[in-house]
Design an enzyme around this catalytic site. Structure first.
Site, short mmCIF file in Angstrom:
data_model
loop_
_atom_site.label_atom_id
_atom_site.label_comp_id
_atom_site.label_asym_id
_atom_site.label_seq_id
_atom_site.Cartn_x
_atom_site.Cartn_y
_atom_site.Cartn_z
N ASP A 155 30.32 -19.82 -22.73
CA ASP A 155 29.12 -19.33 -23.40
C ASP A 155 29.47 -18.14 -24.31
OD1 ASP A 155 26.45 -19.24 -24.04
OD2 ASP A 155 25.74 -19.15 -21.97
N ASP A 216 18.58 -23.59 -26.04
CA ASP A 216 18.54 -24.17 -24.69
C ASP A 216 17.37 -25.13 -24.51
OD1 ASP A 216 20.55 -22.36 -24.29
OD2 ASP A 216 19.51 -21.21 -22.72
C1 GLA Z 1 22.78 -19.63 -22.14
C2 GLA Z 1 23.20 -21.09 -22.23
C3 GLA Z 1 22.54 -21.88 -21.11
C4 GLA Z 1 22.91 -21.28 -19.78
C5 GLA Z 1 22.54 -19.81 -19.74
C6 GLA Z 1 23.08 -19.14 -18.49
O1 GLA Z 1 21.42 -19.46 -22.41
O2 GLA Z 1 22.86 -21.64 -23.47
O3 GLA Z 1 22.92 -23.24 -21.18
O4 GLA Z 1 24.29 -21.44 -19.58
O5 GLA Z 1 23.07 -19.11 -20.87
O6 GLA Z 1 22.77 -17.79 -18.46
#
Ligand code: GLA
Length: 433
Positions: A155, A216
């Site tokens: 990430d 997300d």
């Molecule tokens: C980001 C990512 C998600 C998840 C969260 C975890 O938002 O895009 O898919 O992994 O972090 O904190």
């Protein structure tokens, strides 16, 4: 000259071509369904701890997922201890992962599955756990390899674009240097807007196996629609970037949770298959109703997703009446069509022909993926009418008409594991075995 140094560094990076993910990854990931629930006292069933991942591994093996190709069990954020160990290595939370990650990896490998883990290029993960900064990339890659990790989701919270530009290629190189084949999922594009010129998709394809492009996913049809809309609006930039070993990732499958109707769940499955998207579920496999199970285990939808040519599909048409048509070319001269209704009134009739959808002259048959019925005697100009439910799809697997009277098979090679055979039971009639 900073720019020059950066470019030199990047060109030194060894391409991430370790033969993994020739088809999009399939499996299960904790995030969308279980988030950062670390309250194991009041919510022991749902908190992020080793038991959750063992439970999901058991379900994948015992409930028929693994044999369809769902093989990765992926830990997301919130697995870590707030402190690195005395050697500077990341370590799991000792209360929630008392056995450690290596032991969990063994449990998962013993069942023929693979383990994924989460880290973050930056000072902190998105939920505030320890991040991987430029100086800890190598040690973190080595730690994951030593544990037997098979997949890294990297990430990008708490870093700036320069650190990302350095860190994502360096992690690719560091993973390669461990000698352990690990799939590498990069969230880099999300943090720089997802589009060229800020995102260099050919570089990404060289260093990562897949990448998150956009926001997300959440547990709603709105979220699914928004994602599909963004990917389709930008398909000229995104679609050519995909291929075997390099995939766009519109995020997890949320089928089986709370936000989608049965029609909407079919729509997500169909569109993820068209988009050659990773089929990574985030749901509770211990409590899944049969309608969700049937959709996620639809062999033809999975086979379309896993087609060996690995060509991502495209939105072909947006009608004024909010019917959209999506198309993906497949091996054996076949193709998939998805008719999506973004209407909110009632099932609507759609009149078209394969010729209108740019098919070549010829005779075709179509297998309706969610009803199991077969349409025969189609030629390119045959007019046909479909009924598409509101926020639902009709999905067709289209293939050239089979001429021989005897059993003639068209098959997809799905991973190594299984093969789906379209078997001609009687002239003009197909059953899926
Ligand atoms: C980001 C990512 C998600 C998840 C969260 C975890 O938002 O895009 O898919 O992994 O972090 O904190």
């Amino acid at each position: 000259h900073l720019k020059k140094t950066l470019l030199a560094l990047i060109s030194l990076t060894v391409a991430m071509d370790n033969g993994l993910l020739k088809t999009p990854p399939m499996g299960w990931m904790a995030w969308e369904r279980f988030r950062c629930d670390i309250d194991c006292k009041d919510d022991p069933e749902n908190c992020i701890r080793e038991d959750l991942f063992r439970d999901m591994a058991d379900r994948l093996v015992e409930d028929g997922w693994k044999e369809l190709g769902y093989e990765y069990v992926i830990i997301d954020d919130c697995w870590m201890s707030m402190l690195r160990d005395e050697h500077g290595r990341l370590q799991p939370d000792p209360f929630r992962f008392p056995g450690g990650i290596a032991k969990l990896a063994r449990y998962i490998h013993d069942r023929g599955l693979k383990l994924g883990i989460y880290a973050d290029m930056g000072t902190h993960t998105c939920m505030g756990f320890p991040g991987t900064t430029l100086d800890t990339i190598n040690i973190d890659a080595q730690t994951f390899a030593s544990w037997g990790v098979d997949y890294l989701k990297f990430d990008g919270c708490s870093s700036n674009p320069i650190e990302q530009m350095l860190g994502y290629p360096l992690m690719s190189k560091a993973l390669n240097a461990t000698g352990r084949p690990m799939a590498y999922s990069c969230s880099w594009p999300v943090y720089v807007g997802g589009l060229p010129p800020k995102v260099n998709y050919s570089l990404l394809g060289d260093i990562c196996h897949l990448w998150r492009n956009y926001v997300d996913i959440q547990d709603s049809w709105d979220s699914v629609q928004g994602i599909v809309e963004w990917f389709s609006n930008n398909q000229d930039d995104l679609q050519p970037a995909a291929g075997p070993g390099r995939w766009n990732d519109p995020d997890m499958l949320i089928i089986g949770n709370f936000g989608l109707s049965v029609d909407q769940a079919r729509a997500q499955m169909a569109l993820w298959a068209i988009m050659a998207a990773p089929l990574i579920m985030s749901n509770d496999l211990r409590n899944l109703d049969n309608s969700a199970r049937f959709i996620l285990q639809n062999k033809v939808a999975v086979a379309i997703n896993q087609d060996s040519m690995g060509i991502q599909g495209r939105r072909l048409l947006q009608e004024k009446n909010h019917i959209e048509v999506y198309w993906r070319p497949l091996s054996h001269s076949a193709s998939a069509l998805v008719f999506l209704s973004r209407r909110t009134d009632m099932p609507s009739l759609y009149h078209t022909s394969l010729a209108k959808l740019k098919y070549d002259t010829g005779n075709y048959e179509a297998y309706d993926v969610f009803t199991g019925s077969t349409v025969t005697g189609l030629n390119a100009t045959t007019q046909f009418t479909l009924s598409i439910n509101p926020s639902g799809v009709v999905m067709w697997y289209v293939y050239p008409e089979q001429t021989s009277k005897e059993t003639e098979t068209l098959h997809y090679q799905h991973n190594k594991a299984s093969q789906f055979t379209f078997h001609k039971a009687e002239p003009g009639h197909l059953t899926v075995l």
